[in-house]
Design a protein around this motif. Sequence first.
Motif, PDB file in Angstrom:
ATOM      1  N   SER A 107       0.835  -1.201   0.000  1.00 58.36           N
ATOM      2  CA  SER A 107       0.000   0.000   0.000  1.00 58.36           C
ATOM      3  C   SER A 107       0.872   1.254   0.000  1.00 58.36           C
ATOM      4  O   SER A 107       2.066   1.204   0.308  1.00 58.36           O
ATOM      5  CB  SER A 107      -0.938   0.010   1.209  1.00 58.36           C
ATOM      6  OG  SER A 107      -0.358   0.741   2.275  1.00 58.36           O
ATOM      7  N   GLN A 142      -5.906   1.537   5.027  1.00 56.58           N
ATOM      8  CA  GLN A 142      -5.595   0.131   4.759  1.00 56.58           C
ATOM      9  C   GLN A 142      -5.600  -0.072   3.247  1.00 56.58           C
ATOM     10  O   GLN A 142      -6.306   0.634   2.524  1.00 56.58           O
ATOM     11  CB  GLN A 142      -6.682  -0.777   5.357  1.00 56.58           C
ATOM     12  CG  GLN A 142      -6.876  -0.595   6.828  1.00 56.58           C
ATOM     13  CD  GLN A 142      -8.217  -1.151   7.280  1.00 56.58           C
ATOM     14  OE1 GLN A 142      -9.234  -1.017   6.603  1.00 56.58           O
ATOM     15  NE2 GLN A 142      -8.216  -1.787   8.437  1.00 56.58           N
ATOM     16  N   GLY A 192       1.588  -7.041   3.179  1.00 58.70           N
ATOM     17  CA  GLY A 192       0.560  -6.481   4.054  1.00 58.70           C
ATOM     18  C   GLY A 192       1.277  -5.807   5.214  1.00 58.70           C
ATOM     19  O   GLY A 192       2.329  -6.280   5.649  1.00 58.70           O
ATOM     20  N   ASP A 225      -3.436  -3.595   7.644  1.00 63.91           N
ATOM     21  CA  ASP A 225      -4.090  -4.061   6.420  1.00 63.91           C
ATOM     22  C   ASP A 225      -4.941  -5.298   6.718  1.00 63.91           C
ATOM     23  O   ASP A 225      -4.672  -6.018   7.679  1.00 63.91           O
ATOM     24  CB  ASP A 225      -3.027  -4.423   5.370  1.00 63.91           C
ATOM     25  CG  ASP A 225      -2.421  -3.195   4.697  1.00 63.91           C
ATOM     26  OD1 ASP A 225      -3.107  -2.153   4.641  1.00 63.91           O
ATOM     27  OD2 ASP A 225      -1.270  -3.285   4.239  1.00 63.91           O
TER      28      ASP A 225
END
Length: 499
Positions: A170, A201, A227, A238
Amino acid sequence: EISLKKLSEQFTDTHLNKHPEKKLKDVISCLIENIAPHAVNVASPYFIGHMTSAIPFFMVHLKTIVSALNQNVVKLETSKVVSVIEKQVLAKIHRLIYSNTDMFYQDHVQNTVSSLGVFTEGGTTANLSALWVARNQLLKPIPGFEGVEIDGIAKAYAAHGLDECFILVSKRGHYSLRKAAGVLGIGNKHVIPIDVNLKHQIELTHLMNTINEIKRNPRKAIIAVIGIAGTTETGSVDPLRQIGEICHQHHIYFHVDAAWGGPTLMSEKYRHLLDGISLADSVTIDCHKQFYMPMSCGMVYFKDPYFMNAIEYHSNYVNRMGSVDLGIKSLAGSREAHSLILDCAIKIMGTKGYALLIDYGIELAKKFAQEIEKRKYFRLITSPELNILTYQVCPESLQLALLNTTVEEKKQINATINELNRSVQRIQRESGKSFVSRTVLTAHRFQDGFVDDVVVLRCVLMNPMTTITIINDILNEQEAIFHQLQHERTDPCTLVKEN
Ligand SMILES: *Cc1c(COP(=O)(O)O)cnc(C)c1O
């Protein structure tokens, strides 16, 4: 208070002294009297800006003993019992993450061929080690090609028919992941930042679309999806279970960066926040963060005890085949026996002791957020999931002004708010009593759909001596700085006019 510039002027002597200058007692006095006052008091309960904080004092004793023993865990010949203790403590934390069977741990706790994980110098090298394994798994040996570790990246891409490999994480991913991509020859522009939702998230649809898009091109491949269990900036976790399932379905390596949030697993009350972490192929956890160990120590764990064979190195004088030498599968060569400190600390604290600290931080962050919501000169930007929150000094008048206006004007108002927060943070830090940090949340999405980069004040609640009273002091000081700034403004900024 002395400025950094003045300090740096005092340290310009570039000659090594030939003869002894000082006795130990003088050196120590100098450290205490002249140096320590100018170091940062990270142990202060008013210092809530970073992931570096107070440590329990027993850690200092443990560190001293470990230094005195001066074991080198690169090999058995310089560490003996310490190497087997390290394997034991690695198994304990592995069990905390993966909860495998007793039989599994009996098989692997002292197995000389398999490894459950490794100690590193921090989260950065832990992430690098995990991605090193992931890269070598993807670019594995095939007929005519001996694997990326041996043949190098150019041959690896040619042999596997690839032009580009990607790592997906992310937008809130730690920058160490980009370093890792650089070091591993993948190129850091191939770390693809996936959008985040309002809770910061990873956006699962964007993740899936990106995976599908890459997979459509046979000359592209994905090394790993990452993650985050506690993003550095916002503490967001996440949806690990869903990411794990997506990775499983697409046969993609799944790494979890739990450098910050990993120890939350010790809290019975909050471990559910990391649900799905056991699906990860590897997990990073820092010891110098929420294990409250002295600088610097990290760890990485692997679900499959044979994964680390992909990064195995031998040499004739150490790290011989089939030995317990821990240096066989670690990026570091010589290294300190940090595992001894962790092993002792867990004995002293118990997981319950750690959970007390972790629960306190999470609950204090919640109270902090409530306090911000109550105050009209502040606005909460990210409500805390773990013990990190971000907010802004932002008077109600500006909050209202932001709501009903054009995008152009919103950008302008946002820029004013950003500037205001930069100033407040700097002035508070310079005045020396309290410290919160500042970051820019890139492409921050507001409830109303407005997206922009926002400068936020960031707090990390990990010091058990920090109380809500102290937090109120810090907020009061920020409010006072804001009023002072308003007062001093020469060019009357129309936007920051108070009602
Ligand atoms: C702190 C942190 C890192 C980097 O760890 P270092 O110990 O500073 O090298 C990586 N990822 C996350 C999520 C972190 O919070």
